[in-house]
Scaffold this motif. Sequence first.
Motif, PDB file in Angstrom:
ATOM      1  N   SER A 182      -5.391 -11.431  -0.293  1.00 56.81           N
ATOM      2  CA  SER A 182      -4.267 -11.867   0.563  1.00 56.81           C
ATOM      3  C   SER A 182      -2.977 -11.882  -0.230  1.00 56.81           C
ATOM      4  O   SER A 182      -1.910 -11.513   0.274  1.00 56.81           O
ATOM      5  CB  SER A 182      -4.561 -13.251   1.170  1.00 56.81           C
ATOM      6  N   HIS A 183      -3.068 -12.236  -1.445  1.00 60.04           N
ATOM      7  CA  HIS A 183      -1.888 -12.122  -2.311  1.00 60.04           C
ATOM      8  C   HIS A 183      -1.378 -10.706  -2.324  1.00 60.04           C
ATOM      9  O   HIS A 183      -0.186 -10.471  -2.150  1.00 60.04           O
ATOM     10  CB  HIS A 183      -2.252 -12.564  -3.746  1.00 60.04           C
ATOM     11  N   GLY A 184      -2.426  -9.870  -2.569  1.00 64.28           N
ATOM     12  CA  GLY A 184      -2.042  -8.421  -2.588  1.00 64.28           C
ATOM     13  C   GLY A 184      -1.387  -8.006  -1.280  1.00 64.28           C
ATOM     14  O   GLY A 184      -0.346  -7.348  -1.276  1.00 64.28           O
ATOM     15  N   ILE A 185      -2.004  -8.417  -0.169  1.00 66.64           N
ATOM     16  CA  ILE A 185      -1.427  -8.028   1.126  1.00 66.64           C
ATOM     17  C   ILE A 185      -0.031  -8.569   1.288  1.00 66.64           C
ATOM     18  O   ILE A 185       0.904  -7.862   1.651  1.00 66.64           O
ATOM     19  CB  ILE A 185      -2.352  -8.522   2.284  1.00 66.64           C
ATOM     20  N   VAL A 186       0.077  -9.873   0.976  1.00 65.65           N
ATOM     21  CA  VAL A 186       1.387 -10.519   1.100  1.00 65.65           C
ATOM     22  C   VAL A 186       2.384  -9.793   0.198  1.00 65.65           C
ATOM     23  O   VAL A 186       3.495  -9.476   0.590  1.00 65.65           O
ATOM     24  CB  VAL A 186       1.297 -12.022   0.750  1.00 65.65           C
ATOM     25  N   GLU A 187       1.881  -9.532  -0.995  1.00 68.29           N
ATOM     26  CA  GLU A 187       2.765  -8.823  -1.929  1.00 68.29           C
ATOM     27  C   GLU A 187       3.180  -7.462  -1.358  1.00 68.29           C
ATOM     28  O   GLU A 187       4.342  -7.081  -1.341  1.00 68.29           O
ATOM     29  CB  GLU A 187       2.045  -8.591  -3.254  1.00 68.29           C
ATOM     30  N   ASN A 188       2.083  -6.814  -0.875  1.00 65.07           N
ATOM     31  CA  ASN A 188       2.365  -5.495  -0.286  1.00 65.07           C
ATOM     32  C   ASN A 188       3.348  -5.593   0.867  1.00 65.07           C
ATOM     33  O   ASN A 188       4.308  -4.822   0.957  1.00 65.07           O
ATOM     34  CB  ASN A 188       1.068  -4.880   0.235  1.00 65.07           C
ATOM     35  N   ILE A 189       3.053  -6.589   1.735  1.00 64.85           N
ATOM     36  CA  ILE A 189       3.971  -6.758   2.876  1.00 64.85           C
ATOM     37  C   ILE A 189       5.353  -7.104   2.384  1.00 64.85           C
ATOM     38  O   ILE A 189       6.341  -6.556   2.834  1.00 64.85           O
ATOM     39  CB  ILE A 189       3.417  -7.844   3.851  1.00 64.85           C
ATOM     40  N   ALA A 190       5.387  -7.965   1.406  1.00 65.72           N
ATOM     41  CA  ALA A 190       6.689  -8.370   0.867  1.00 65.72           C
ATOM     42  C   ALA A 190       7.405  -7.153   0.290  1.00 65.72           C
ATOM     43  O   ALA A 190       8.618  -7.023   0.393  1.00 65.72           O
ATOM     44  CB  ALA A 190       6.477  -9.433  -0.210  1.00 65.72           C
ATOM     45  N   ARG A 191       6.557  -6.315  -0.339  1.00 63.26           N
ATOM     46  CA  ARG A 191       7.186  -5.100  -0.885  1.00 63.26           C
ATOM     47  C   ARG A 191       7.574  -4.125   0.243  1.00 63.26           C
ATOM     48  O   ARG A 191       8.569  -3.439   0.185  1.00 63.26           O
ATOM     49  CB  ARG A 191       6.190  -4.418  -1.822  1.00 63.26           C
ATOM     50  N   PHE A 192       6.750  -4.081   1.319  1.00 61.59           N
ATOM     51  CA  PHE A 192       6.942  -3.096   2.376  1.00 61.59           C
ATOM     52  C   PHE A 192       8.063  -3.456   3.345  1.00 61.59           C
ATOM     53  O   PHE A 192       8.795  -2.591   3.804  1.00 61.59           O
ATOM     54  CB  PHE A 192       5.609  -2.931   3.126  1.00 61.59           C
TER      55      PHE A 192
END
Lengths: 234, 546, 424
Positions: A13-23
Amino acid sequence: MWDKFVLELTQASHGIVENIARFLPRLLVMIVIVIIGWFIAWIFKVVLRSILRLAKFDKLSQDAGAAQLLNRAALPSSSELLSRLVFWVAWIGFILIGVSVLGIVGIEEHVARFFGFLPQLFASLFILFFGLLAASFFSRAALLAAVNSDLPSPRLISWTIRTLIIVFTISMGLEELGLGEHTVVVAFGIVFGALMFGLALAFGLGGQDLARQFLQRRFGRHGKEEHEDELSPL
Amino acid sequence: MTQLPDGLWYKDAVIYQVHVRTFFDANGDGIGDFRGLAQKIDYLAELGVTAIWLMPFFPSPLRDDGYDIADYRTVHPSYGVLDDFKAFLEIAHARGIRVIIELVLNHTSDQHPWFQESRSSRDNARRDWYVWSDTDTRYHGTRIIFIDTELSNWAWDPVSKQYYWHRFFSHQPDLNYDNPAVREEMWSVMKFWLAMGVDGFRLDAIPYLVEREGTSCENLPETHQIMRELRARMDQEYPGRMLLAEANQWPADLGPYFGNGDEFNMAFHFPLMPRMFMGLKLEDRKPITEILQQTPVIPENCQWCLFLRNHDELTLEMVTDTERDYMYDEYAKDKSMRLNLGIRRRLAPLLDNDRRRIELMNGLLMSLPGTPIVYYGDEIGMGDNVNLGDRNGVRTPMQWSGGWNGGFSNADPEALYTPLMLNPVYGYQAVNVESQKRFDHSLLSWMKRLIRARKAAPVFGRGSMEFLYPANHRILAFVRQLDKETVLAVNNLSSSAQAVELDLRRYKGNILIEMFGKNIFPRIGDLPYLLTMGPYEFFWFRLRKI
Amino acid sequence: MAEESILSDDFLRELMNVGEVDILVGLPTYNDARTVSHVVQAVRAGLLKYFPRQRAVIINADGGSKDSTQEIVRASSISDLQNAPNLHALRTLHSISTQYSGGHAPGAALHTILAAAELLRASTCAVVSPDSVNIEPEWIDRLLRPVARDNFDLITPIYRRHKFEGLLVSNLLYPITRALYCKPIREPYPSEFSFSGRLAVQMAGLDIWQQETGRIGGETYLVVSAITGGYQTGQVFLGPKSRTDQSAPADIVKALRQTVGILFSTLESNFPSCSAQGEMKIASSPDGRPAEIDTEPIRVNRKRLHQMFVRGIVDLEPVLKTILAASTLAELQRAAALPEENFRYTDELWVRSVYEFAASYHHSIISRDHIVQALAPLYRGKAYTFLTENRETSAQEVEVCVEQLCVKFEELKPYLVELWNGKK
């Protein structure tokens, strides 16, 4: 085990959040680009439309016979059509730029191909248009010459010439698009058509008189004795 | 001047035509005379002329201006006595001027003693000196010359009750040349004057000497035979004398009068003269080149006589109807200027007193093949008086000065044989010898230079003639050639400046020397020779190979 | 930019040598060896007989003949003495034969003649056709005299013709010119005509000569320019005119290009040129109104005319649709569908068709040349009708017919104005 799962989950979820945050910012950028692109494309469209109107493009395309085609297909006028095309091409271009910003793998390549393809597209459209113009002009010239020389089946002659020129044009357009290298072969096949086209040119314009006399002598249904009955036009 | 065989002097001559009556009056009776003429010989010598042609001066009733002769062997009392003539002849010869007199062979005056005898009775000894007939129908095909005045060539003589033949006026009966006595008598008349020293005769009305039934009675072989006999006798007894024929005929018909060089020495070229005027007015050389092309070649010892104007009208007999109408319209708009088939005007008025045209025409006169004749007064540009009847308008007194009677006579003006010219343009106060002598640029001075240039080049009198045909038809150009001497004459017949390209390749390498100023013109090369001509300008060039 | 001159240096030199002239007679030739000698003789005889005093020149402008036309012209220019001994020329009668550059083009020939007229300061000029077999010396007098003496600027001919000759003139050119330009000019496309020096100078200075208009239709352009330019125009009766070469196939399209095409194009700058009907002065008529030339029938293959008309209407439908109004086309199609004996191309329909063609030409609906070409089948139909209707009539009655057609053209002129100004 559970801990590991939780850890993985949090990491994911961190990764996703990070990804979303990056995206998310990229998405925003993309949306901005698309919106701005729409505006620019719209401006293109308006400017082009007025330029074409000023240049009386409709009349030209009418001469080319394109107008009748469009009419038959219940499409708007050719200048409208062209400006719409430009609008869409421009906007799609911007959309693609926007998409490429998203950084999706493989998209860049397609975008680059799209832009590389654009000049070819316009060139082939250009060829197609003037081809249609020429086809219409020469087929009409042939029709008139044939009628006035009393040749058999003027319509057929005219249609043949028109078809040959259009086929030739389309093949050239496709060639320009690079859609089929093999159309070159077709084009070669159409060299025969080109020859006919050349003949039509010669008979229609160059040696009008000679050609007509030749044709009359060659194909004319009437013998010489009836020429004497021809009226003086002056 | 090169000395040439004297026997052909007439080919190099410049002749001055004058009537003794019109020139100078020495005794103050209002009529010119031989003593007066003798006094003015210096003037003529200075002008440069080499011969004088005197019009008839014999006793005469003067009903045809002296051409009706009543005595062939003396002079009319108004002009002096025979000794005056002899004195004049001597002075003229002393100044190197030859004298040509006029004889009328064809007819006499009806006042002549011969005719008086002939008509006195039918069996008079001189009866067949003239042509008599019981009817007026003989020689039916003969034309009448003076159609304005005469109805027939026959006239009734009430004395001897027969018709007599006359080709001219009825008071001029024709002599009968079938009669040997007549021929002998006429030869003795000629001998009379030849013995005195006269250098030549102008023989009037030559074609009409002999009549034959069924012919036109003109140019008959018998007439030629008579002339050949006269010529032979003259040549034998008085070599170096000259016969000049007055025969107003087409050039082709004139040929026989030269015979084989054994008939006439000279004849007038009548058809050329009106065509010179025509070419000038049309600004086109065609009339001149055409008539000279039609002119027959004449024997070596013969010569054409050229003239611009003479004592008669400018005759238009030898032109076509179209040409005549054109000449009338251009040169004699006023009907009073016309006479018979001609125009009774002098040179200067014909050319609108335009000095350039007068010079051009005189230049042509002096350079075309033939012997030029200058009519008295034309060298100073005298005018004419159309108000005087017949041809008297061109026979007014010579204008010597601006003084009393124009210096012609001391008599009262009323006593003059005819009135002087008085108008402000041509009158004697405006146009006279004295004033023109004072200036180098006067017409008289110019004429002197022209005659000098002409005499300096024997090629003009004797040379061959060849036209150049430059594409510019307003330019009349021709080459005269005699032995090694070649002269090129270029005349601009147009009133505007012209460029002309002459094909002179045959003369390649020659330089041109202008004959008046002696200036050098460029050498002839392979290219057409380009000349620029001012209005009515003419050039004479001597070709020199140096 | 150095423009190429149409006058060669040699020609110019010859002109210089001729100098100023009063009369210039132009003779445009192209492979006319058969007839040109007679024409030159007639012109020379006419000049010598009627204008002996004037300075005159004959200018032969040749389009590069291959049959020694020029040699014949040169030869007949010097042999006048033998042929006409009673005509003695007062002055040099010049003849120049030149070949203009750029190949055969009637306009180039006319331009050469006009340019020569300007350079030679000719005050009176004429052009004669090299194939006028009927030409008489009197023609020269009739053509030139009104210009020379009465200050006319343009004199066009009236010929005595067979009633069936000159169909294009009587059915189209004469009526439409009369309607549009308000001058009853009988031969708007003359092969013989005369004009004044000032008109020549004005025409020579135009820049049409490099264009198609000038190259093919200089004569028509000259006539129209004279009318619209306010020049003094007149007509003379010349005499019988018949085509020399009856057997040559007549090229209707070419004729239409040279006449109707040019006429339409002149309308561009001159429309509408007039409203009130003007008059055309008859400058002189030495022998009165021309009677009918002869009654020798001309064989005419009317059947073929009709066929070609019908086929033209059918085959050219897509083209005609763009040119003609729908109602006109429909009427034509109905007429074409009729059997030959019932077919009739009415004056009204003809005039409407022609006017619609003129308007389409003006609006450049399609290529202008195509418009002119498309008129040919229609003209054939009209010619057929004319011939059929007048098979039995006299020349006078034919004239009445032509007059009626003229009136129809004049009546319907407002229709043309409407088409011209509005959209089709």
